[in-house]
Design a protein around this motif. Structure first.
Motif, PDB file in Angstrom:
ATOM      1  N   UNK A   6      44.089  43.976  66.578  1.00  7.46           N
ATOM      2  CA  UNK A   6      43.096  44.957  66.126  1.00  7.46           C
ATOM      3  C   UNK A   6      43.464  45.568  64.774  1.00  7.46           C
ATOM      4  N   UNK A   7      44.665  45.292  64.296  1.00  9.44           N
ATOM      5  CA  UNK A   7      45.087  45.801  62.988  1.00  9.44           C
ATOM      6  C   UNK A   7      44.701  44.788  61.906  1.00  9.44           C
ATOM      7  N   UNK A   8      44.023  45.269  60.897  1.00  8.43           N
ATOM      8  CA  UNK A   8      43.659  44.409  59.773  1.00  8.43           C
ATOM      9  C   UNK A   8      44.872  44.222  58.874  1.00  8.43           C
ATOM     10  N   UNK A   9      45.160  42.988  58.558  1.00  8.16           N
ATOM     11  CA  UNK A   9      46.341  42.710  57.747  1.00  8.16           C
ATOM     12  C   UNK A   9      45.986  41.756  56.622  1.00  8.16           C
ATOM     13  N   UNK A  10      46.431  42.089  55.434  1.00  6.89           N
ATOM     14  CA  UNK A  10      46.312  41.144  54.314  1.00  6.89           C
ATOM     15  C   UNK A  10      47.645  41.068  53.598  1.00  6.89           C
ATOM     16  N   UNK A  11      47.983  39.859  53.225  1.00  7.29           N
ATOM     17  CA  UNK A  11      49.247  39.654  52.530  1.00  7.29           C
ATOM     18  C   UNK A  11      48.965  39.294  51.077  1.00  7.29           C
ATOM     19  N   UNK A  12      49.682  39.936  50.195  1.00  5.35           N
ATOM     20  CA  UNK A  12      49.598  39.574  48.789  1.00  5.35           C
ATOM     21  C   UNK A  12      50.974  39.088  48.390  1.00  5.35           C
ATOM     22  N   UNK A  13      51.055  37.802  48.137  1.00  2.03           N
ATOM     23  CA  UNK A  13      52.338  37.238  47.762  1.00  2.03           C
ATOM     24  C   UNK A  13      52.232  36.771  46.317  1.00  2.03           C
ATOM     25  N   UNK A  30      44.209  41.593  35.313  1.00  2.00           N
ATOM     26  CA  UNK A  30      43.180  42.528  34.851  1.00  2.00           C
ATOM     27  C   UNK A  30      41.904  42.296  35.655  1.00  2.00           C
ATOM     28  N   UNK A  31      41.260  43.359  36.074  1.00  2.00           N
ATOM     29  CA  UNK A  31      40.066  43.213  36.914  1.00  2.00           C
ATOM     30  C   UNK A  31      38.847  42.859  36.079  1.00  2.00           C
ATOM     31  N   UNK A  32      38.842  41.630  35.583  1.00  5.57           N
ATOM     32  CA  UNK A  32      37.751  41.184  34.727  1.00  5.57           C
ATOM     33  C   UNK A  32      37.692  39.658  34.797  1.00  5.57           C
ATOM     34  N   UNK A  33      36.482  39.124  34.617  1.00  2.00           N
ATOM     35  CA  UNK A  33      36.331  37.671  34.671  1.00  2.00           C
ATOM     36  C   UNK A  33      36.639  37.088  33.311  1.00  2.00           C
ATOM     37  N   UNK A  36      43.342  40.416  41.925  1.00  2.00           N
ATOM     38  CA  UNK A  36      42.709  41.719  41.795  1.00  2.00           C
ATOM     39  C   UNK A  36      43.152  42.562  42.977  1.00  2.00           C
ATOM     40  N   UNK A  37      44.020  43.524  42.680  1.00  2.00           N
ATOM     41  CA  UNK A  37      44.639  44.282  43.759  1.00  2.00           C
ATOM     42  C   UNK A  37      43.622  45.088  44.546  1.00  2.00           C
ATOM     43  N   UNK A  38      42.613  45.626  43.855  1.00  2.00           N
ATOM     44  CA  UNK A  38      41.620  46.435  44.557  1.00  2.00           C
ATOM     45  C   UNK A  38      40.791  45.577  45.511  1.00  2.00           C
TER      46      UNK A  38
END
Lengths: 209, 209
Positions: free
Chosen positions: A186-193, B177-180, B193-195
């Motif tokens: 039920x926990x949303x998880x995203x990984x940024x590697x 950078x948050x741009x295309x 894009x971290x956001x």
DNA sequence: TATTCTTTGTGATATAATTAACTATGTAAT
DNA sequence: ATTACATAGTTAATTATATCACAAAGAATA
């Protein structure tokens, strides 16, 4: 809200569309077509329409979409119509970068709690947030009702930080540690590697040779 | 090397497998099955085998894979058997975090050139690399033969930095950078894009309600 | 050596995502 | 009003990806 399975790729694109719409709005553009958006963000017009179709009808045939309207709708879809409280754990270089990342604040994310173990950091203020000792994680996160946790600690500590964040009531975790975390479904998880991204590049470069 | 279209998802998973194998090796494990890997990284055993099958046969039926061997093979596939020279542009908080990110060095990425416009930063040393003024980007990148560029500048400057990196001979770009960005088709481009990652989380959280 | 067990590699199948084609609906010009 | 045009929404076709199920191959055992 409709809950038939939405592709994650669609969500990611919606996020990109919303940024493009925000810019278009700032430039004073009132109406925009799926083709305009498509050109702007590098996808096909059909893709734009398909993505939006999951959630309703937002445009006018023969005309296009009202920029402000569509932007508002997408923000709503993405759950960005209110502010999210985010707890950041780990104030190394990456943590520091994340804590001061403007993109988060612009999109309604407030990193309002920061934790670290280093006594030299605890008690200092970073972007107007007082750094707490990680021992106080449960108490503080719980009291403030943070819904999202960001893990920016070394890989070896990530799992225990995840466990504690979950115990403290966090519902979603963004993990920057290069390790596979075990969390309840039920926990949303995203990984940024970050290294993975570079490796996709090198794979493609290696192919070209 | 086989060049039939490999899914990007496969590449990303290979990268994850390789890290898992590295850890398994460090723990002294000699032989590992697709099921072990699958459990370790949270995918199905069939997926692991299918991913590997794109590139050859690396295991022994009835036995499994030799950890060291498979690890070496995957690194080779990912193009990680040699060191890649990376140029980092933008030494804000994010750039600083990236420049000192251990994960990069561990995987064979050397951030050996760093550029910024700020006179207070130019000339200083960050992780043994002297920060250059961005005016010298073409000269330095070209001379050092950097193959990969990382863009960590504000959105408004990202496109011109990309153009200059490409002119200087970079073949792949990782853009924060948050741009295309607009780049020629032969240039490999990935956007982080971290956001967006947080927004995928909030979308799912919003659904649950 | 024959048999059983294990686990890979793979062809077939099912699922998902994207693209293309078409229809409906609105605007603008004649 | 009528016609021409533009563009959203939608259905169908295509393509891509993941899953399943099993045959092939080696190891261990009797």
């Amino acid at each position: 809200m409709k809950t038939l399975k939405i592709p994650e790729a669609t969500i990611i694109r919606l996020s990109v569309y919303s940024r493009y719409l925000y810019m278009a709005d700032k430039r004073g553009i009132v109406t925009i077509s799926s083709g305009d958006i498509a050109d702007g963000v590098g996808v096909s017009p059909a893709q734009v329409r398909k993505d939006l179709a999951y959630f309703g009808e937002f445009g006018t045939r023969g005309v296009g979409y009202n920029v402000k309207d569509l932007h508002r709708h997408i923000l709503k879809i993405l759950g960005l119509s209110s502010i999210w409280h985010v707890a950041l754990v780990g104030l190394g270089n990456l943590g520091l970068a994340l804590s001061s990342y403007k993109g988060f604040r612009e999109r309604g994310f407030c990193i309002c709690s920061i934790f670290d173990t280093d006594p030299a950091k605890v008690g200092t203020t970073v972007n107007e947030v007082v750094v707490e000792h990680i021992d106080r994680l449960e108490v503080v996160v719980n009291a403030r009702g943070a819904q999202i946790g960001i893990i920016a600690v070394p890989a070896g500590f990530a799992q225990q930080v995840a466990d504690r964040l979950i115990k403290a009531g966090v519902k979603a975790i963004l993990n920057f540690a290069p390790v596979v975390l075990n969390v309840p479904p039920e926990i949303e998880l995203r990984n940024v590697d970050l290294a993975v991204h570079l490796e996709v590049l090198t794979f493609n470069l290696a192919l070209q040779k």
